[in-house]
Enzyme design. Structure first.
Site, PDB file in Angstrom:
ATOM      1  N   GLU A   1      84.719 -39.268 121.180  1.00 44.12           N
ATOM      2  CA  GLU A   1      84.152 -38.118 120.299  1.00 44.12           C
ATOM      3  C   GLU A   1      83.511 -37.426 120.893  1.00 44.12           C
ATOM      4  OE1 GLU A   1      81.621 -41.148 118.029  1.00 44.12           O
ATOM      5  OE2 GLU A   1      83.011 -40.608 119.497  1.00 44.12           O
TER       6      GLU A   1
ATOM      7  N   CYS B   1      81.065 -47.293 120.044  1.00 43.40           N
ATOM      8  CA  CYS B   1      79.274 -47.576 119.792  1.00 43.40           C
ATOM      9  C   CYS B   1      79.256 -48.831 119.765  1.00 43.40           C
ATOM     10  CB  CYS B   1      78.898 -46.588 119.622  1.00 43.40           C
ATOM     11  SG  CYS B   1      77.539 -46.490 119.791  1.00 43.40           S
TER      12      CYS B   1
ATOM     13  N   HIS C   1      80.881 -42.769 123.442  1.00 47.57           N
ATOM     14  CA  HIS C   1      81.359 -42.314 122.289  1.00 47.57           C
ATOM     15  C   HIS C   1      82.199 -41.189 123.071  1.00 47.57           C
ATOM     16  CE1 HIS C   1      78.701 -42.813 119.048  1.00 47.57           C
ATOM     17  NE2 HIS C   1      77.714 -43.001 119.866  1.00 47.57           N
TER      18      HIS C   1
END
Length: 211
Positions: A194, A82, A192
């Site tokens: 994650e 990001c 992202h």
């Protein structure tokens, strides 16, 4: 072999979610702002949430640009996520304020010319055919984005003697932007991983397997 990953803590980023995601795919993760640990680890992950300028201030406070530069000079893996990707470019402009980035790639991060903003939610990406980052993932796979700014052009020109970076693109509201880059030991994603479920886990696993 378990890869040791330093997760750079400079006051910005989803540290815990990134740590859990890396541990899920088998990494041994150390959250740190210690330059020695960050340079010595097998891999370095640079997260980032918020404004470009604030992230750069936090990075400079922990010698982040120098850490990234030292690792890349030695061919040691770095991954930005990001705003952690955005700060790798020369500069970013938000609300009329232009801030210098780490300068690993030429170009400037600017506001998307799209509605609605922020670009928040799941989106597909256009990855190159020979990508290692997206290996094992279908072309229509979706990843989770939360941002209003991005690199909207790619300006790095290689001399023909080195491998050209692999650039992945995405589109929101008719505006095309850089969604990910594979540039030797330097990888980065605007989205992202994650927060992208099994697809994000596969991408992080691919990163670990690249070193």
């Amino acid at each position: 072999m378990v890869q040791r990953v330093a997760l750079l803590d400079y006051g910005s980023g989803n540290i815990r979610s990134a740590q859990r995601a890396l541990e899920r795919v088998g990494a041994e993760v150390t959250v740190t702002s210690d330059p020695k640990i960050a340079v010595a680890a097998d891999g370095l992950l640079v997260p980032g949430v918020g404004a470009f300028d604030a992230c750069m201030q936090g990075l400079r406070a922990v010698y982040g640009p120098r850490i990234i530069g030292e690792r890349l000079a030695g061919g040691r893996p770095v991954m930005g996520i990001c705003v952690g990707m955005q700060v790798l470019f020369d500069a970013g402009t938000e609300h009329g304020v232009r801030s210098e980035g780490c300068g690993e790639w030429p170009g400037e991060v600017t506001r998307l010319e799209a509605e609605p903003l922020p670009h928040m939610g799941w989106n597909t990406v256009e990855a190159p055919a020979d990508t290692q980052m997206f290996a094992g993932l279908p072309a229509e796979e979706r990843f989770y984005f939360v941002h209003s700014y991005a690199a909207r052009s790619w300006e790095l020109v290689t001399d023909g003697r080195t491998h050209a970076p692999l650039v992945t693109w995405a589109e929101h509201g008719g505006d095309r932007f850089v969604a990910a880059v594979e540039n030797g030991p330097l990888w980065a994603t605007q989205f992202h991983p994650e927060k992208s479920g099994d697809a994000g886990a596969q991408l992080l696993k691919n990163w670990l397997e690249s070193f």
